[in-house]
Design a protein around this motif. Structure first.
Motif, mmCIF file in Angstrom:
data_model
loop_
_atom_site.group_PDB
_atom_site.id
_atom_site.type_symbol
_atom_site.label_atom_id
_atom_site.label_comp_id
_atom_site.label_asym_id
_atom_site.label_seq_id
_atom_site.Cartn_x
_atom_site.Cartn_y
_atom_site.Cartn_z
ATOM 1 N N LEU A 20 0.620 -1.260 -0.108
ATOM 2 C CA LEU A 20 0.021 -0.060 0.122
ATOM 3 C C LEU A 20 0.904 1.204 0.144
ATOM 4 O O LEU A 20 1.824 1.283 0.747
ATOM 5 N N ALA A 21 0.510 2.282 -0.695
ATOM 6 C CA ALA A 21 1.281 3.635 -0.698
ATOM 7 C C ALA A 21 0.633 4.128 0.454
ATOM 8 O O ALA A 21 -0.276 3.807 1.159
ATOM 9 N N ALA A 22 1.560 5.415 1.086
ATOM 10 C CA ALA A 22 1.006 6.133 2.371
ATOM 11 C C ALA A 22 -0.135 6.857 1.730
ATOM 12 O O ALA A 22 -0.101 7.141 0.816
ATOM 13 N N ASP A 23 -0.985 7.108 2.897
ATOM 14 C CA ASP A 23 -2.110 8.024 2.710
ATOM 15 C C ASP A 23 -1.441 9.364 2.083
ATOM 16 O O ASP A 23 -0.586 10.151 2.731
ATOM 17 N N SER A 24 -2.415 10.003 1.312
ATOM 18 C CA SER A 24 -2.038 11.619 0.952
ATOM 19 C C SER A 24 -2.122 12.257 2.360
ATOM 20 O O SER A 24 -2.916 12.015 3.098
ATOM 21 N N SER A 25 -1.383 13.455 2.231
ATOM 22 C CA SER A 25 -1.680 14.519 3.414
ATOM 23 C C SER A 25 -2.621 15.576 3.153
ATOM 24 O O SER A 25 -2.948 16.383 4.076
ATOM 25 N N ASP A 26 -3.388 15.521 2.093
ATOM 26 C CA ASP A 26 -4.416 16.098 1.886
ATOM 27 C C ASP A 26 -5.549 15.828 2.684
ATOM 28 O O ASP A 26 -5.534 14.821 3.130
ATOM 29 N N PRO A 27 -6.390 16.839 3.345
ATOM 30 C CA PRO A 27 -7.408 16.401 4.183
ATOM 31 C C PRO A 27 -8.623 15.605 3.525
ATOM 32 O O PRO A 27 -8.890 15.813 2.426
ATOM 33 N N ILE A 28 -9.124 14.627 4.286
ATOM 34 C CA ILE A 28 -10.124 13.905 4.140
ATOM 35 C C ILE A 28 -11.131 14.597 4.251
ATOM 36 O O ILE A 28 -11.414 15.222 5.290
ATOM 37 N N VAL A 29 -12.145 14.810 3.375
ATOM 38 C CA VAL A 29 -13.481 15.847 3.562
ATOM 39 C C VAL A 29 -14.487 14.965 4.157
ATOM 40 O O VAL A 29 -15.090 14.121 3.221
ATOM 41 N N VAL A 30 -14.785 15.389 5.107
ATOM 42 C CA VAL A 30 -16.025 14.632 5.917
ATOM 43 C C VAL A 30 -17.272 15.463 6.159
ATOM 44 O O VAL A 30 -17.099 16.597 6.619
#
Ligand code: TMO
Length: 312
Positions: A20-30
């Motif tokens: 798995l690649a690391a998660d993006s540092s962009d915000p997850i929009v909830v």
């Protein structure tokens, strides 16, 4: 700071070994909507994403339009897809593409016309909808004349109460409350002199622990009742049926989430809340008057055994 870099590096090594690649540092929009369990649950999940090192941003959105926002990736996910209120918008979005079903919660849901139990004294044939209709006059208010008043939720929730009134020839006028709080205020005000009221309500909710009550039994929901006039008792109308009595509660996500935030997506798929957990989230806000963020923090603190396995 050093710690953070260490964790980030080990996360890359770890996820590398899992492919798995690391998660993006962009915000997850909830997205945040206008009923308490959804607000608390979304904060709980946001804090879990932060726990695994991701960034989170909350946006207040319309609870129907959110499915289009998810398809375009402007919003990353939805924690509470209620079958009764949002099944149609969710199905339409799935057909167009860009959104995925991220699995079911354990919870079983129902959203429909509901009354506190004392209402049966004035209308003993309940919960049958035909009995409700014969009693319509006891639900009259100055604004509805000799018809009964059904107090619906905010207009973004269930869209088809008026169609149902027409399809089943109900002697009722649909009045929409401006907020969930206005629904509860109506029941609280009716309680003193046991005034009969019929409002929109749902389960799981805090209400069941405060005011015993029942849903009105409309003709049973059958798939297609919203699309095909020949389904349901009125051959010439759609929406001549109740909402599903054993509805789902799903999670949904933008179809790009699994590539952009793979760890968060894996976590989202594992998350599943029960009826009791969801009712408690609502109670923290609607009965205990906590702020949603505080309610989320309290829930996480009291329920480590529930969520720890999801992030391991
Ligand atoms: C979507 N709702 C739980 C308010 O019916």
């Amino acid at each position: 700071m050093k710690l953070k870099i260490f964790f980030a590096a080990s996360a890359v090594v770890l996820s590398g070994s899992m492919g798995l690649a690391a998660d993006s540092s962009d915000p997850i929009v909830v997205p945040i909507h206008n009923w308490s369990s959804q607000i608390v649950m979304s904060n709980v999940v946001g804090k879990l994403f932060e726990e695994i090192g991701d960034n989170v941003e909350y946006v207040t959105t319309d609870s129907q339009a959110v499915y289009e926002s998810i398809r375009s990736g402007d919003v990353t996910l939805e924690m509470e897809v209620w079958e009764g209120a949002f099944g149609a918008s969710f199905r339409a979005a799935l057909e167009k593409g860009g959104i995925v079903d991220a699995g079911d919660h354990n919870a079983v849901t129902r959203e429909d016309w509901w009354y506190p139990m004392w209402t049966k004294e004035a209308c003993p044939g309940l919960p049958d909808w035909k009995a409700l209709n014969e009693c319509a006059a006891v639900f009259a208010t100055p604004e509805t004349g000799d018809k009964g008043r059904f107090l619906g939720g905010p207009v973004d929730w269930l869209k088809h109460d008026q169609e149902r009134v027409d399809a089943l020839d109900l002697n009722f006028v649909v009045v929409n409350a401006g907020s969930a709080a206005a629904l509860w205020a109506e029941v609280a005000a009716a309680e003193a002199d046991k005034k009969p009221v019929v409002i929109f309500n749902w389960t799981p909710n805090f209400v069941e622990a405060v005011w015993p009550g029942e849903f009105v039994d409309f003709p049973k929901w059958v798939d297609g009742c919203d699309k095909n006039p020949s389904v349901g008792p009125n051959p010439n109308a759609t929406y001549d049926c109740g909402n599903p009595a054993n509805g789902y509660l799903k999670k949904a996500a933008w179809d790009g989430m699994k590539d952009k935030w793979p760890s968060a997506y894996e976590l989202l798929q594992k998350i599943s809340f029960t009826n009791a957990q969801i009712a408690e989230m609502a109670k923290f806000v609607d009965v205990d008057e906590m702020e949603p963020e505080d309610a989320a923090a309290a829930w996480l603190e009291a329920n480590e055994a529930v969520w720890k396995p999801w992030i391991e």
